[in-house]
Scaffold this motif. Structure first.
Motif, PDB file in Angstrom:
ATOM      1  N   GLN A 197     -19.749  52.875  36.800  1.00 46.24           N
ATOM      2  CA  GLN A 197     -18.496  53.619  36.861  1.00 46.24           C
ATOM      3  C   GLN A 197     -17.354  52.715  37.334  1.00 46.24           C
ATOM      4  O   GLN A 197     -17.592  51.698  37.991  1.00 46.24           O
ATOM      5  N   PRO A 198     -16.110  53.099  37.015  1.00 44.04           N
ATOM      6  CA  PRO A 198     -14.976  52.351  37.574  1.00 44.04           C
ATOM      7  C   PRO A 198     -14.787  52.716  39.045  1.00 44.04           C
ATOM      8  O   PRO A 198     -15.326  53.728  39.514  1.00 44.04           O
ATOM      9  N   PRO A 199     -14.049  51.898  39.765  1.00 45.65           N
ATOM     10  CA  PRO A 199     -13.741  52.243  41.161  1.00 45.65           C
ATOM     11  C   PRO A 199     -12.949  53.547  41.246  1.00 45.65           C
ATOM     12  O   PRO A 199     -12.202  53.899  40.334  1.00 45.65           O
ATOM     13  N   LYS A 200     -13.123  54.206  42.389  1.00 52.22           N
ATOM     14  CA  LYS A 200     -12.431  55.467  42.659  1.00 52.22           C
ATOM     15  C   LYS A 200     -11.701  55.331  43.987  1.00 52.22           C
ATOM     16  O   LYS A 200     -12.266  54.859  44.977  1.00 52.22           O
ATOM     17  N   GLN A 215     -12.244  53.637  32.098  1.00 50.61           N
ATOM     18  CA  GLN A 215     -13.672  53.309  32.098  1.00 50.61           C
ATOM     19  C   GLN A 215     -13.949  51.833  31.832  1.00 50.61           C
ATOM     20  O   GLN A 215     -15.039  51.351  32.104  1.00 50.61           O
ATOM     21  N   GLY A 216     -12.960  51.119  31.313  1.00 43.68           N
ATOM     22  CA  GLY A 216     -13.097  49.682  31.111  1.00 43.68           C
ATOM     23  C   GLY A 216     -13.584  49.306  29.727  1.00 43.68           C
ATOM     24  O   GLY A 216     -14.170  50.119  29.003  1.00 43.68           O
ATOM     25  N   THR A 217     -13.288  48.056  29.343  1.00 37.49           N
ATOM     26  CA  THR A 217     -13.764  47.502  28.083  1.00 37.49           C
ATOM     27  C   THR A 217     -14.343  46.118  28.360  1.00 37.49           C
ATOM     28  O   THR A 217     -13.766  45.344  29.131  1.00 37.49           O
ATOM     29  N   GLN A 218     -15.478  45.819  27.732  1.00 37.65           N
ATOM     30  CA  GLN A 218     -16.186  44.573  28.004  1.00 37.65           C
ATOM     31  C   GLN A 218     -15.641  43.449  27.137  1.00 37.65           C
ATOM     32  O   GLN A 218     -15.516  43.592  25.913  1.00 37.65           O
ATOM     33  N   VAL A 219     -15.325  42.333  27.774  1.00 38.26           N
ATOM     34  CA  VAL A 219     -14.923  41.106  27.077  1.00 38.26           C
ATOM     35  C   VAL A 219     -15.962  40.036  27.386  1.00 38.26           C
ATOM     36  O   VAL A 219     -16.257  39.771  28.554  1.00 38.26           O
ATOM     37  N   GLN A 242      -5.719  60.466  31.783  1.00 39.19           N
ATOM     38  CA  GLN A 242      -6.814  59.761  31.111  1.00 39.19           C
ATOM     39  C   GLN A 242      -6.314  58.397  30.651  1.00 39.19           C
ATOM     40  O   GLN A 242      -5.192  58.276  30.143  1.00 39.19           O
ATOM     41  N   LEU A 243      -7.139  57.381  30.849  1.00 40.97           N
ATOM     42  CA  LEU A 243      -6.861  56.026  30.388  1.00 40.97           C
ATOM     43  C   LEU A 243      -8.077  55.559  29.596  1.00 40.97           C
ATOM     44  O   LEU A 243      -9.190  55.576  30.115  1.00 40.97           O
ATOM     45  N   VAL A 244      -7.838  55.151  28.348  1.00 40.81           N
ATOM     46  CA  VAL A 244      -8.936  54.725  27.481  1.00 40.81           C
ATOM     47  C   VAL A 244      -8.634  53.326  26.962  1.00 40.81           C
ATOM     48  O   VAL A 244      -7.690  53.131  26.191  1.00 40.81           O
ATOM     49  N   GLU A 245      -9.462  52.366  27.392  1.00 41.48           N
ATOM     50  CA  GLU A 245      -9.296  50.983  26.965  1.00 41.48           C
ATOM     51  C   GLU A 245     -10.046  50.722  25.662  1.00 41.48           C
ATOM     52  O   GLU A 245     -11.086  51.334  25.403  1.00 41.48           O
ATOM     53  N   SER A 246      -9.524  49.784  24.883  1.00 41.13           N
ATOM     54  CA  SER A 246     -10.184  49.369  23.645  1.00 41.13           C
ATOM     55  C   SER A 246      -9.833  47.915  23.367  1.00 41.13           C
ATOM     56  O   SER A 246      -8.954  47.342  24.029  1.00 41.13           O
ATOM     57  N   GLY A 247     -10.527  47.324  22.401  1.00 34.75           N
ATOM     58  CA  GLY A 247     -10.203  45.971  21.979  1.00 34.75           C
ATOM     59  C   GLY A 247     -11.124  44.892  22.504  1.00 34.75           C
ATOM     60  O   GLY A 247     -10.993  43.727  22.124  1.00 34.75           O
ATOM     61  N   GLY A 248     -12.053  45.271  23.381  1.00 33.18           N
ATOM     62  CA  GLY A 248     -12.980  44.281  23.897  1.00 33.18           C
ATOM     63  C   GLY A 248     -13.978  43.839  22.830  1.00 33.18           C
ATOM     64  O   GLY A 248     -14.049  44.413  21.752  1.00 33.18           O
ATOM     65  N   GLY A 249     -14.730  42.801  23.151  1.00 33.72           N
ATOM     66  CA  GLY A 249     -15.721  42.302  22.208  1.00 33.72           C
ATOM     67  C   GLY A 249     -16.182  40.911  22.585  1.00 33.72           C
ATOM     68  O   GLY A 249     -15.928  40.442  23.705  1.00 33.72           O
ATOM     69  N   VAL A 250     -16.846  40.262  21.646  1.00 34.45           N
ATOM     70  CA  VAL A 250     -17.340  38.897  21.840  1.00 34.45           C
ATOM     71  C   VAL A 250     -16.409  37.937  21.123  1.00 34.45           C
ATOM     72  O   VAL A 250     -16.073  38.141  19.945  1.00 34.45           O
TER      73      VAL A 250
END
Lengths: 121, 113
Positions: free
Chosen positions: B48-51, A113-117, A3-11
């Motif tokens: 979703q992210p790429p797979k 899942q990614g974080t939005q910047v 599992q990979l969980v990103e954080s810290g994104g924002g405006v």
């Protein structure tokens, strides 16, 4: 299970800074090459930075060279991306990605899942 | 940087029919010492992210249905879906990891006709 969980994104305003973090579980992050890959709205994928498991190899895309720094905290099993002098064109979803092996030339096995910047005034 | 160019940009195929996506690299991604092509294929569904689907140009990732196959060597590669299913609607990207920075194709949007 990986599992990979990103954080810290924002405006953030142009010229500002953000620090992204990626928390890994199910594996030891320091044993693998790790990447940050971004995707601008409705656009394709861009490899931003990569770090080898031993920390001796770091590479950046030309568009972020000198502004972004990739690093790892082995005690926390996290991957970070320090982003300075942000520009509107840095607006994107930022993904943390695990390589299949310890180097920087591996295919990218698992994506968070990614974080939005968003960089905007 | 190696430029990856996919064709077509979008593709509409009937259910059960074959879909083929092409990818061309601006220089060879075949590493002579191990004879491996540093080329992968990814599937991205909305939100979703790429797979990872295919690595080393032709090896299917674990759990990926066998209707997906990859082929090619050097600078020219293809991803083929032998019999399109509704769940295969997505954007597909090729990716080279032969040099840094890694680069991706622009993506091919696959839809049902």
């Amino acid at each position: 299970q990986v599992q990979l969980v990103e954080s810290g994104g924002g405006v953030v305003q142009p010229g500002g800074s953000l620090r992204l973090s990626c928390a890994a579980s199910g594996f030891t992050l320091s044993n693998y090459g790790m990447h940050w890959v971004r995707q601008a709205p409705g656009k394709g994928l861009e490899g931003v930075a990569v770090l080898s498991s031993d920390g001796n190899e770091k590479y950046y895309s030309g568009s972020v060279q000198g502004r972004f720094t990739i690093s790892r905290d082995n005690s926390k099993n996290t991957l970070d991306l320090q982003m300075n002098s942000l520009r509107a064109e840095d607006t994107a979803i930022y993904y943390c990605v695990k390589s299949y092996y310890e180097g920087v030339y591996g295919y990218q096995v698992y994506w968070g899942q990614g974080t939005q910047v968003t960089v905007s005034s | 940087d190696i430029v990856m160019t996919q064709s077509p940009d979008s593709l509409a195929v009937s259910l059960g029919e074959r879909a083929t996506i092409n990818c061309k690299s601006s220089q060879s991604v075949l590493y002579s010492s191990n004879k491996k092509n540093y080329l992968g294929w990814y599937q991205q569904k909305p939100g979703q992210p790429p797979k990872l689907l295919i690595y080393w140009a032709s090896t299917r990732e674990s759990g990926v249905p066998d209707r997906f196959s990859g082929s090619g060597s050097g600078t020219d590669f293809s991803l083929t879906i032998s019999s399109l299913q509704a769940e295969d609607v997505a954007v597909y990207f090729c990716h080279q990891h032969y040099t840094t920075p890694h680069t991706f194709g622009q993506g091919t949007k696959l839809e049902i006709k």
